[in-house]
Scaffold this active site. Structure first.
Site, short mmCIF file in Angstrom:
data_model
loop_
_atom_site.label_atom_id
_atom_site.label_comp_id
_atom_site.label_asym_id
_atom_site.label_seq_id
_atom_site.Cartn_x
_atom_site.Cartn_y
_atom_site.Cartn_z
CG ASP A 67 16.11 -36.71 -1.45
OD1 ASP A 67 14.98 -36.85 -1.97
OD2 ASP A 67 16.57 -37.50 -0.61
CE LYS A 94 13.75 -34.29 5.88
NZ LYS A 94 15.04 -34.97 6.11
CG PHE A 112 16.25 -40.88 -9.46
CD1 PHE A 112 15.25 -41.43 -8.68
CD2 PHE A 112 17.17 -40.02 -8.87
CE1 PHE A 112 15.17 -41.14 -7.32
CE2 PHE A 112 17.09 -39.73 -7.51
CZ PHE A 112 16.09 -40.29 -6.74
CB VAL A 113 14.76 -35.59 -11.97
CG1 VAL A 113 14.71 -35.96 -13.44
CG2 VAL A 113 13.38 -35.69 -11.34
CG ASP A 168 8.03 -42.76 -9.25
OD1 ASP A 168 8.33 -42.68 -10.45
OD2 ASP A 168 8.52 -43.62 -8.49
CE LYS A 214 9.96 -40.41 -11.81
NZ LYS A 214 11.34 -40.85 -11.43
CD GLU A 216 3.51 -36.17 -3.42
OE1 GLU A 216 4.69 -36.42 -3.09
OE2 GLU A 216 2.71 -37.02 -3.81
CG ASP A 217 8.96 -34.25 -4.52
OD1 ASP A 217 7.94 -34.97 -4.52
OD2 ASP A 217 10.02 -34.57 -3.95
P1 5GP Z 1 5.35 -42.46 -5.37
O1 5GP Z 1 4.68 -42.83 -4.09
O2 5GP Z 1 4.50 -41.70 -6.34
O3 5GP Z 1 6.00 -43.65 -6.01
O4 5GP Z 1 6.62 -41.62 -4.98
C1 5GP Z 1 6.58 -40.30 -4.80
C2 5GP Z 1 7.84 -39.89 -4.08
O5 5GP Z 1 8.97 -40.63 -4.56
C3 5GP Z 1 8.15 -38.44 -4.37
O6 5GP Z 1 7.56 -37.59 -3.44
C4 5GP Z 1 9.66 -38.45 -4.29
O7 5GP Z 1 10.05 -38.27 -2.96
C5 5GP Z 1 10.09 -39.82 -4.72
N1 5GP Z 1 10.51 -39.84 -6.13
C6 5GP Z 1 9.89 -40.41 -7.18
N2 5GP Z 1 10.57 -40.21 -8.32
C7 5GP Z 1 11.65 -39.48 -7.99
C8 5GP Z 1 12.73 -38.93 -8.75
O8 5GP Z 1 12.86 -39.06 -9.98
N3 5GP Z 1 13.64 -38.21 -8.04
C9 5GP Z 1 13.57 -38.03 -6.69
N4 5GP Z 1 14.52 -37.34 -6.13
N5 5GP Z 1 12.56 -38.54 -5.95
C10 5GP Z 1 11.61 -39.25 -6.60
MG MG Z 2 10.43 -37.34 -1.53
#
Ligand code: 5GP
Ligand code: MG
Length: 175
Positions: free
Chosen positions: A156, A41, A149-150, A100, A128, A96-97
């Protein structure tokens, strides 16, 4: 747990950057009908603002994955929604938001490519890079941030804070 008083990124800063990104994407995809695939979301707020800066033939759809529970990435992907649009031979912009570890984007991009898309370009509001576990490079990045973490602007913490217009860190950051 409390949010810091001052946002990491305020609404005006985000708005200006999103407009710039929209102009870049418009120029890059000129003449190519685009499928804007928003990751639910968290990508919703960013995509809603970004698409209004796209002067292109845009088809909007969504993709849903669950990969993150609270502060720490689980390293596994669960599909919650698959798009209706046929991605065969389409130019896809995955919105994507935040990027990570890269696991979520990597899995989604592999799936888009397996659908026969002409291209799958990744567009993230936040990156990040210090957290990366699998190699993923976005074509478009709004802001590169530290390992914090934001929340806010779609992001969220346990389903809260998505509605905030600015992006915040927590006062007591556990990362
Ligand atoms: P990845 O698969 O790249 O580790 O994770 C991506 C997802 O992790 C993002 O779409 C998000 O939902 C969540 N995520 C990663 N870092 C953060 C953060 O700092 N804050 C929030 N709210 N969600 C994060
Ligand atoms: Mg997410």
């Amino acid at each position: 747990m409390r949010l810091k008083t001052e946002p990491l990124l305020d609404a005006a800063t985000i708005r200006a950057r999103v407009a710039e990104m929209g102009e870049r994407i418009t120029a890059d995809f000129a003449g190519k009908p685009l499928v804007l695939l928003t990751v639910l979301k968290g990508g919703m707020v960013f995509a809603a603002d970004l698409m209004r800066h796209l002067d292109l033939d845009v088809e909007l759809d969504f993709i849903g994955v669950r990969s993150y529970d609270g502060f720490h990435s689980q390293g596994r992907i669960e599909w919650t929604y698959k798009p209706d649009v046929d991605l065969q031979s389409r130019h896809v912009l995955l919105v994507e938001d935040i990027l990570d570890t890269g696991r979520t984007s990597k899995a989604i991009i592999a799936w888009i490519e397996a659908q026969g898309a002409a291209e799958a370009a990744l567009c993230v509001l936040l990156d990040k890079p210090s957290r990366r576990v699998v190699p993923v490079t976005p074509r478009y990045t709004g802001f590169t941030i530290e390992n914090r973490f934001v929340v806010g602007y779609g992001l969220d913490y346990n389903a809260r804070y998505r509605h905030l217009p600015d992006i915040y860190e927590f006062d007591d950051n556990p990362c």
